[in-house]
Design an enzyme around this catalytic site. Structure first.
Site, mmCIF file in Angstrom:
data_model
loop_
_atom_site.group_PDB
_atom_site.id
_atom_site.type_symbol
_atom_site.label_atom_id
_atom_site.label_comp_id
_atom_site.label_asym_id
_atom_site.label_seq_id
_atom_site.Cartn_x
_atom_site.Cartn_y
_atom_site.Cartn_z
ATOM 1 N N VAL A 18 0.850 -1.213 0.000
ATOM 2 C CA VAL A 18 0.000 0.000 0.000
ATOM 3 C C VAL A 18 0.876 1.249 0.000
ATOM 4 O O VAL A 18 0.730 2.134 -0.845
ATOM 5 C CB VAL A 18 -0.935 0.021 1.227
ATOM 6 C CG1 VAL A 18 -1.735 1.324 1.259
ATOM 7 C CG2 VAL A 18 -1.882 -1.180 1.218
ATOM 8 N N ASP A 37 10.222 2.560 6.922
ATOM 9 C CA ASP A 37 9.785 1.184 7.184
ATOM 10 C C ASP A 37 10.787 0.542 8.149
ATOM 11 O O ASP A 37 11.984 0.784 8.044
ATOM 12 C CB ASP A 37 9.743 0.379 5.869
ATOM 13 C CG ASP A 37 8.858 -0.852 6.001
ATOM 14 O OD1 ASP A 37 7.805 -0.906 5.352
ATOM 15 O OD2 ASP A 37 9.224 -1.747 6.801
ATOM 16 N N LYS A 42 13.537 -4.938 3.698
ATOM 17 C CA LYS A 42 12.746 -4.168 2.717
ATOM 18 C C LYS A 42 13.480 -2.851 2.406
ATOM 19 O O LYS A 42 13.620 -2.450 1.249
ATOM 20 C CB LYS A 42 11.380 -3.883 3.344
ATOM 21 C CG LYS A 42 10.251 -3.670 2.393
ATOM 22 C CD LYS A 42 8.941 -3.446 3.161
ATOM 23 C CE LYS A 42 8.322 -4.715 3.670
ATOM 24 N NZ LYS A 42 7.042 -4.502 4.381
ATOM 25 N N THR A 91 -2.492 -3.975 9.854
ATOM 26 C CA THR A 91 -3.429 -4.137 10.991
ATOM 27 C C THR A 91 -3.891 -5.594 10.979
ATOM 28 O O THR A 91 -4.957 -5.913 10.462
ATOM 29 C CB THR A 91 -4.638 -3.195 10.833
ATOM 30 O OG1 THR A 91 -5.117 -3.279 9.481
ATOM 31 C CG2 THR A 91 -4.266 -1.754 11.151
ATOM 32 N N CYS A 266 -6.585 -9.577 3.329
ATOM 33 C CA CYS A 266 -7.793 -8.750 3.558
ATOM 34 C C CYS A 266 -8.955 -9.555 4.122
ATOM 35 O O CYS A 266 -9.370 -9.380 5.262
ATOM 36 C CB CYS A 266 -8.229 -8.102 2.247
ATOM 37 S SG CYS A 266 -6.973 -7.072 1.527
ATOM 38 N N ARG A 336 -0.025 -15.618 2.114
ATOM 39 C CA ARG A 336 -0.569 -15.250 3.425
ATOM 40 C C ARG A 336 -1.986 -15.783 3.607
ATOM 41 O O ARG A 336 -2.839 -15.585 2.738
ATOM 42 C CB ARG A 336 -0.567 -13.728 3.602
ATOM 43 C CG ARG A 336 0.800 -13.152 3.918
ATOM 44 C CD ARG A 336 0.766 -11.653 3.986
ATOM 45 N NE ARG A 336 0.482 -11.066 2.673
ATOM 46 C CZ ARG A 336 0.407 -9.737 2.488
ATOM 47 N NH1 ARG A 336 0.555 -8.915 3.503
ATOM 48 N NH2 ARG A 336 0.173 -9.261 1.283
HETATM 49 N N1 SAJ Z 1 -12.279 -16.087 -3.492
HETATM 50 C C1 SAJ Z 1 -13.206 -17.124 -3.672
HETATM 51 N N2 SAJ Z 1 -14.292 -16.879 -4.442
HETATM 52 C C2 SAJ Z 1 -14.509 -15.660 -5.045
HETATM 53 C C3 SAJ Z 1 -13.561 -14.633 -4.848
HETATM 54 C C4 SAJ Z 1 -12.447 -14.869 -4.062
HETATM 55 O O1 SAJ Z 1 -13.037 -18.222 -3.149
HETATM 56 O O2 SAJ Z 1 -15.511 -15.518 -5.757
HETATM 57 C C5 SAJ Z 1 -11.122 -16.332 -2.636
HETATM 58 C C6 SAJ Z 1 -9.799 -16.173 -3.352
HETATM 59 O O3 SAJ Z 1 -9.384 -17.390 -3.925
HETATM 60 C C7 SAJ Z 1 -8.872 -15.727 -2.221
HETATM 61 C C8 SAJ Z 1 -9.789 -14.953 -1.287
HETATM 62 O O4 SAJ Z 1 -11.124 -15.354 -1.611
HETATM 63 O O5 SAJ Z 1 -8.349 -16.833 -1.532
HETATM 64 C C9 SAJ Z 1 -9.686 -13.442 -1.405
HETATM 65 O O6 SAJ Z 1 -9.818 -13.143 -2.770
HETATM 66 P P1 SAJ Z 1 -10.107 -11.611 -3.294
HETATM 67 O O7 SAJ Z 1 -10.461 -11.708 -4.725
HETATM 68 O O8 SAJ Z 1 -11.037 -10.939 -2.387
HETATM 69 O O9 SAJ Z 1 -8.671 -10.964 -3.270
HETATM 70 P P2 SAJ Z 1 -7.931 -10.170 -2.152
HETATM 71 O O10 SAJ Z 1 -7.893 -10.854 -0.845
HETATM 72 O O11 SAJ Z 1 -6.631 -9.790 -2.769
HETATM 73 O O12 SAJ Z 1 -8.857 -8.897 -1.951
HETATM 74 C C10 SAJ Z 1 -8.457 -7.680 -2.493
HETATM 75 C C11 SAJ Z 1 -9.185 -6.658 -1.674
HETATM 76 N N3 SAJ Z 1 -8.606 -5.363 -1.914
HETATM 77 C C12 SAJ Z 1 -8.468 -4.553 -0.863
HETATM 78 O O13 SAJ Z 1 -8.744 -4.873 0.262
HETATM 79 C C13 SAJ Z 1 -7.916 -3.223 -1.154
HETATM 80 C C14 SAJ Z 1 -10.649 -6.626 -2.014
HETATM 81 O O14 SAJ Z 1 -11.260 -5.451 -1.439
HETATM 82 C C15 SAJ Z 1 -10.829 -6.560 -3.486
HETATM 83 O O15 SAJ Z 1 -12.230 -6.512 -3.780
HETATM 84 C C16 SAJ Z 1 -10.220 -7.799 -4.106
HETATM 85 O O16 SAJ Z 1 -8.803 -7.680 -3.861
HETATM 86 C C17 SAJ Z 1 -10.475 -7.871 -5.597
HETATM 87 O O17 SAJ Z 1 -11.560 -7.401 -6.011
HETATM 88 O O18 SAJ Z 1 -9.631 -8.453 -6.284
#
Ligand code: SAJ
Length: 420
Positions: A18, A37, A42, A91, A266, A336
């Site tokens: 970020v 940092d 890093k 966090t 997240c 993670r």
């Molecule tokens: N997942 C599923 N099914 C889905 C979507 C995701 O099982 O339909 C799983 C993924 O495999 C993963 C986890 O959920 O293990 C999280 O996936 P994610 O697409 O939510 O990706 P993240 O964790 O990288 O979430 C980030 C978040 N960004 C921020 O917090 C700034 C989230 O708000 C975003 O919406 C998301 O990316 C995104 O849209 O890609």
């Protein structure tokens, strides 16, 4: 379009996925930027122009180092004379509870450098009330100045999605807030000077809640299709087909798909910040979050059970099982909270010989408890499980192994393939 004639000193606390993009955007706008940092590794990499953040190229980093716009250190003295400070520290959850120690620590160190007119913006994901009930008192205690009256304070949630090729810091609308109108204006002006479109809300608590709502919405809807997938398999109904058919509805529906569990920095964390705060402040359980956590956390054991079932009465003991994908989602090397780690642990604890293939995960991140293979046909294997479907991984090779395959991402076809 960004104005490249911004001026002033900006300090960004935390130079991860970020903070570093914010630092680079501030350099691009014309600010003098200090990244701070506490992770020496890093800092050492950034000092020599090596970016550890996939969305920031070494070239961009080197450009801002060479121009003198950007400097990186672990020394808060570099915050001296700052005009704007952005706090982008982690966090996490510690023992299931919000851990705000990184915010507290950075605020305590930053406070000594606040002067009248300074602007401090918190970006770290946290529960409503953190900015005004935790951050400001620390800043006031360390500066003998008053937030709002003497220095400006605001909250603006991060919306960085690492690896997202379409959406990035500069083209994603940014929710902004301030402890008062003057602070809100300062926060708006800062992000506008970076060329980012801003979405003002009336207070910091609304901005804090916005981010948690965004991620809780995802977490709950993923849990819905995960629980439905478990039932659909028993009903012998193809949920993937139903989801794709439902997604043809052009309004009132948003497509989520089942998976082996929910990983990342997240979703497994943010909703629990909200449920914890509600429990603490109101004394009520946030049932949707608790249920979503329970359903999503049950997916790794469910996947292990499906693998055992696929192998018949012998189960997984002494079987060689290949996991395709260790990262928590496709096209990232981030492990993670990855459900693949839990699935590997469960299968190993039941006597399976577990190996994993994931070319996206750096060697330095690979857990020493999981055997790494560098090719899919490094067998022999008794079964395979597709957990992450990275682009560029040729899964056709898997079919050639002629072993049972559990595909948790519905990305394969073949006579030996079972889908989640
Ligand atoms: N997942 C599923 N099914 C889905 C979507 C995701 O099982 O339909 C799983 C993924 O495999 C993963 C986890 O959920 O293990 C999280 O996936 P994610 O697409 O939510 O990706 P993240 O964790 O990288 O979430 C980030 C978040 N960004 C921020 O917090 C700034 C989230 O708000 C975003 O919406 C998301 O990316 C995104 O849209 O890609």
């Amino acid at each position: 379009m960004v104005s490249v004639n911004a001026s002033g000193r900006v300090v960004i606390i935390g130079q991860g996925y970020v903070g570093l993009p914010v630092a680079m955007a501030a350099c691009g706008a014309g600010y003098q930027v200090s990244g701070i940092d506490l992770d020496a590794r890093k800092v050492a990499m950034l000092e020599i122009g090596k970016s550890h953040v996939e969305d920031i190229s070494d070239a961009v980093l080197a450009q801002h180092i060479e121009s003198g716009a950007y400097r990186i250190s672990s020394d808060y003295a570099d915050a001296e004379e700052f005009d704007t400070a952005v706090i982008t520290v982690p966090t996490p959850l510690t023992e299931g509870r919000p851990d705000l120690s990184f915010i507290e620590q950075s605020a305590r160190k930053l406070a000594h450098f606040i002067k009248p007119g300074s602007l401090i913006i918190l970006e770290s994901t946290t529960y409503p009330g953190t900015t005004e009930e935790l951050l400001i008192p620390i800043l006031e205690a360390g500066s003998d100045l008053r937030g709002g009256r003497d220095f400006y304070v605001g909250y603006s949630p991060e919306r960085i999605d690492p690896g997202n090729k379409q959406w990035n810091l500069l083209n994603t609308p940014k929710v902004v807030s301030g402890v008062d109108e003057a602070s809100l204006d300062k926060v708006k002006d800062f992000y506008t000077s970076l060329g980012i479109s801003v979405v003002p809300v009336s207070g910091t608590r609304e901005a804090e809640l916005t981010k948690l709502l965004e991620n809780t919405f995802r977490h709950v809807n993923i849990a819905l299709v995960n629980e439905l997938a478990v039932f659909a398999e028993q009903l012998n109904v193809n949920i993937w087909e139903a989801i794709d058919a439902a997604a043809t509805k052009p309004f009132g529906y948003m497509r989520f798909v089942p998976g082996p569990g929910v990983g990342g920095h997240c979703l497994p964390v943010d909703p629990s910040y909200l449920s914890w705060a509600i429990e603490q402040k109101i004394g009520e359980p946030f049932r949707f979050v608790e249920l979503a956590n329970s359903v999503n956390e049950n997916m790794p054991p469910y996947v292990a059970e499906r693998v055992a079932r696929m192998l018949g009465v012998s189960g997984v003991r002494d079987k060689a099982i290949l996991l395709i994908g260790l990262a928590y989602k496709q096209n990232t090397g981030d492990i993670r909270e990855s459900p693949a780690l839990d699935i590997a642990h469960i299968l190993s604890s039941r006597g399976a010989q577990v190996s994993s293939f994931d070319p996206q995960v750096a060697d330095a991140l690979w857990p020493n408890t999981i055997n790494r293979v560098t090719s899919i046909d490094a067998g022999p294997f008794d079964a395979a499980v597709v957990l992450t479907n990275h682009d560029g991984v040729n899964l056709a090779t898997l079919n050639e192994l002629e072993i049972p395959i559990l595909d948790t991402r519905n990305c394969m076809t073949g006579p030996q393939v079972e889908i989640l």
